[in-house]
Motif scaffolding. Structure first.
Motif, PDB file in Angstrom:
ATOM      1  N   LEU B 101       0.824  -1.205   0.000  1.00  0.00           N
ATOM      2  CA  LEU B 101       0.000   0.000   0.000  1.00  0.00           C
ATOM      3  C   LEU B 101       0.862   1.260   0.000  1.00  0.00           C
ATOM      4  N   GLU B 102       1.896   1.225   0.826  1.00  0.00           N
ATOM      5  CA  GLU B 102       2.799   2.379   0.918  1.00  0.00           C
ATOM      6  C   GLU B 102       3.451   2.654  -0.437  1.00  0.00           C
ATOM      7  N   ARG B 103       3.912   1.611  -1.092  1.00  0.00           N
ATOM      8  CA  ARG B 103       4.544   1.788  -2.410  1.00  0.00           C
ATOM      9  C   ARG B 103       3.549   2.379  -3.394  1.00  0.00           C
ATOM     10  N   GLN B 104       2.314   1.849  -3.361  1.00  0.00           N
ATOM     11  CA  GLN B 104       1.290   2.341  -4.281  1.00  0.00           C
ATOM     12  C   GLN B 104       1.016   3.821  -4.053  1.00  0.00           C
ATOM     13  N   LEU B 105       0.942   4.209  -2.780  1.00  0.00           N
ATOM     14  CA  LEU B 105       0.649   5.609  -2.466  1.00  0.00           C
ATOM     15  C   LEU B 105       1.790   6.516  -2.911  1.00  0.00           C
ATOM     16  N   HIS B 106       3.029   6.033  -2.759  1.00  0.00           N
ATOM     17  CA  HIS B 106       4.164   6.843  -3.220  1.00  0.00           C
ATOM     18  C   HIS B 106       4.106   7.053  -4.725  1.00  0.00           C
TER      19      HIS B 106
END
Lengths: 145, 145
Positions: B101-106
């Motif tokens: 999720l964090e990667r996607q948001l970045h």
DNA sequence: CTTGACCCTGTGGTAGATACAGGCTGTCAA
DNA sequence: TTGACAGCCTGTATCTACCACAGGGTCAAG
């Protein structure tokens, strides 16, 4: 399309679709003569948008905000950036504390491998000792929030 | 000691102490003549045990289970190991999906840096396009649970 | 005698759904 | 025609782990 179909096509539950409508996130659909909800492709796009934001971990309040931004395309997008940045920070924070938690649990688990009686179980002893304030053999436990 | 003191000493809220009592997690305390709850050191140990388990991310049902194990020290501790292993698996799962999720948001955040109008904002465009099923320029989005 | 800090019970709220109860609608086959 | 069954309707309750009151009692200090 009817509620069952839109639910299936957006991969969510029928009750959830009605829930989003109640919450004012999904536009109120037309009704058939028998009272059944009648959805258009636009509703499907809206619903997918909501589900997509949810899959990114955003709360419904954030989704509401984004939808209002969509409705006002002349505004600057600083606020959107802030919203996403806040989301990134929250998620990062969660990841960090869960990773710590994972390490603590592994250490706890290592205190009991064999099939023994509970009276000799390192895990129970560990959890209980920590509760008695005698310190803990595997790590310094954090306090709950 | 009274409820305010035990709450402070176990670093939780007074309401939370009463809540644990209602839930059957904390032994029912004696009462003073005026009806106030009167706690012993044993209650403090119990409460710290609960808070400690909670700080490890366990649900109250698991805490209840562990407490019942404590009360039966002659049982084998296989079940305790299973409980902890389950907890580790849950947490690991959560960490993994949050990291994704964090990667996607970045990636999503990277589609909008400048202060521009929302009509040109890559983030809104990205979220909307994904909703329209046209694919997404930054990554393959997962479906919500 | 009043103020303020505690304590009590009971109820309602949070997020994001999920799960009924109880009833109507629509379609298919026997 | 009748019955079964899927799907839809509204409304309410449930879940987690608490938090926040309302409205009242208790108690010591000033």
């Amino acid at each position: 399309m009817r509620i069952g179909e839109i639910a299936k096509r957006s991969d969510c539950d029928v009750e959830t679709v009605r829930f989003y409508e109640r919450e004012g996130l999904l536009d109120v659909p037309a009704r058939e003569a028998n009272g059944y909800r009648r959805y258009s492709e636009m509703h499907l796009v809206q619903l997918n948008f909501i589900r997509h934001c949810r899959s990114l971990g955003m709360g419904l309040a954030d989704v509401r905000t984004l939808r209002s931004f969509q409705a006002n395309p002349e505004l600057a997008c600083d606020e959107i950036n802030q919203l996403i940045d806040g989301q990134i920070a929250r998620i990062h924070q969660q990841v960090e504390s869960l990773r710590l938690l994972e390490r603590q649990l592994h250490m706890l688990r290592d205190t009991c491998h064999a099939n023994q009686k509970i009276s000799e179980c390192g895990i129970i002893r560990n959890l209980t000792q920590a509760a008695e304030g005698e310190g803990c053999s595997c790590h310094p436990f954090g306090k709950p929030n």
